[in-house]
Design a protein around this motif. Structure first.
Motif, short mmCIF file in Angstrom:
data_model
loop_
_atom_site.label_atom_id
_atom_site.label_comp_id
_atom_site.label_asym_id
_atom_site.label_seq_id
_atom_site.Cartn_x
_atom_site.Cartn_y
_atom_site.Cartn_z
N ALA A 1 -9.97 -1.25 0.81
CA ALA A 1 -9.38 -1.93 -0.34
C ALA A 1 -8.56 -3.15 0.11
CB ALA A 1 -8.50 -0.97 -1.14
N VAL B 1 -8.00 3.17 1.62
CA VAL B 1 -7.07 2.05 1.41
C VAL B 1 -7.35 0.89 2.35
CG1 VAL B 1 -5.23 3.47 0.41
CG2 VAL B 1 -5.30 3.12 2.89
N LYS C 1 -2.30 7.07 7.44
CA LYS C 1 -3.09 5.88 7.12
C LYS C 1 -2.29 4.59 7.27
CE LYS C 1 -6.22 8.25 3.91
NZ LYS C 1 -6.72 8.34 2.52
N ALA D 1 -3.91 0.69 7.49
CA ALA D 1 -3.63 -0.25 6.39
C ALA D 1 -2.96 -1.51 6.92
CB ALA D 1 -2.74 0.42 5.34
N THR E 1 -7.80 4.35 -4.42
CA THR E 1 -8.95 4.74 -3.60
C THR E 1 -8.52 5.49 -2.36
OG1 THR E 1 -10.75 3.83 -2.22
CG2 THR E 1 -8.84 2.43 -2.56
N ILE F 1 -1.95 -1.21 -3.90
CA ILE F 1 -3.06 -0.28 -3.64
C ILE F 1 -2.45 1.10 -3.37
CG2 ILE F 1 -4.90 0.33 -2.00
CD1 ILE F 1 -5.19 -2.73 -1.49
N THR G 1 -8.18 -0.29 -6.87
CA THR G 1 -6.87 -0.24 -6.21
C THR G 1 -6.30 1.17 -6.14
OG1 THR G 1 -5.93 -0.99 -8.32
CG2 THR G 1 -6.20 -2.64 -6.59
N SER H 1 -3.52 5.41 -2.50
CA SER H 1 -4.48 6.49 -2.33
C SER H 1 -4.24 7.48 -3.48
CB SER H 1 -4.31 7.17 -0.97
OG SER H 1 -2.98 7.62 -0.79
N CYS I 1 0.46 5.13 0.71
CA CYS I 1 -0.46 6.10 1.30
C CYS I 1 0.32 7.06 2.19
CB CYS I 1 -1.56 5.41 2.10
SG CYS I 1 -0.96 4.41 3.48
N VAL J 1 0.83 -1.20 0.00
CA VAL J 1 0.00 0.00 0.00
C VAL J 1 0.86 1.26 0.00
CG1 VAL J 1 -1.73 1.33 1.27
CG2 VAL J 1 -1.87 -1.17 1.23
#
Length: 231
Positions: A152, A149, A82, A86, A146, A115, A144, A117, A78, A76
């Motif tokens: 997701a 996250v 976050k 996550a 978004t 994934i 993916t 953001s 981000c 991820v």
């Protein structure tokens, strides 16, 4: 291409000119899975569209009710606020510039899904030449890219898969493992096919589902009657 004894034995159990019901095909695929590992059951759908045209692209994502049976490693991208959420959802790797550097400098690719953001896509976009050819580039249509996250990651861990056309206008997707029950595989197959049928482009003319086959990792494909799938 030469095949091994197990493959050739599996071919003998299949009537080459027969179109099977999906339940029959799934049952046969599982019976023919004789490898020493739990083989993946895969669905291959050839569509009557032309992927060279933007208005005939077929791409999306769907959560299989029984998952894929595979442990999916999620990466991820981000902002720091976050990170914890996550990670709490089960993401194996979470970060920003540090992950970009690791991928670029070390050719690190120990993940199955990426994934991001939206506010990180400027950064992730630099990885297009690396992630793109592997089908790992985050995409809004696949869910993916978004702002949420965490959701997701939860969806991916619950069995969300992406489907998309290849250059031959075929979609290849896993629907479980040979160790799954008949009902689990049937539910996953139906869910995937409903999503693909729903994604039919309005510009597509003629027969949409050209052909469907189901196979296991090491075995031959078994043809499924496309007309019965749409009933």
């Amino acid at each position: 291409m030469k095949h091994g004894k197990k493959y050739n034995d599996s071919v003998k159990t299949i009537e080459a000119d027969k179109f099977y019901d999906s339940a029959e095909a799934l049952d046969l695929v599982c019976k023919n899975a004789k490898a020493k590992f739990d083989e993946t059951v895969e669905v291959h759908v050839r569509l009557g569209v032309d992927s060279r045209h933007a208005d005939q692209q077929v791409r999306g994502a769907v959560v299989l009710p029984n998952g894929t049976g595979k442990k999916v490693r999620v990466c991820v991208f981000c902002k720091e606020d976050k990170y914890e959420a996550a990670k709490g959802a089960g993401a194996e790797y979470v970060g920003g510039q540090d992950l970009v550097d690791k991928i670029v400098k070390e050719n690190w690719m120990d993940f199955d899904v990426v994934i991001a953001s939206p506010d990180m896509m400027g950064l992730v976009g630099r990885l297009g030449k690396v992630l793109g050819p592997r089908g790992l580039m985050p995409n809004p249509k696949a869910g993916t890219v978004t702002p949420d996250v965490t959701k997701a990651v939860n969806d991916i861990k619950a069995g969300k898969i992406e489907y998309r056309l290849d250059k031959a206008n075929i979609i290849h997707c896993p629907v479980g493992k040979a160790s799954f029950t008949e009902q689990q595989l049937a539910e996953n197959f139906t869910t995937l096919m409903e999503a693909i049928i729903k994604a039919k482009p309005s510009s597509a003319k003629g027969t949409y589902l050209k052909s469907i086959s189901i196979s296991n990792t090491m075995g031959p494909g078994i043809k499924v009657n496309p007309q019965k799938v749409t009933e």
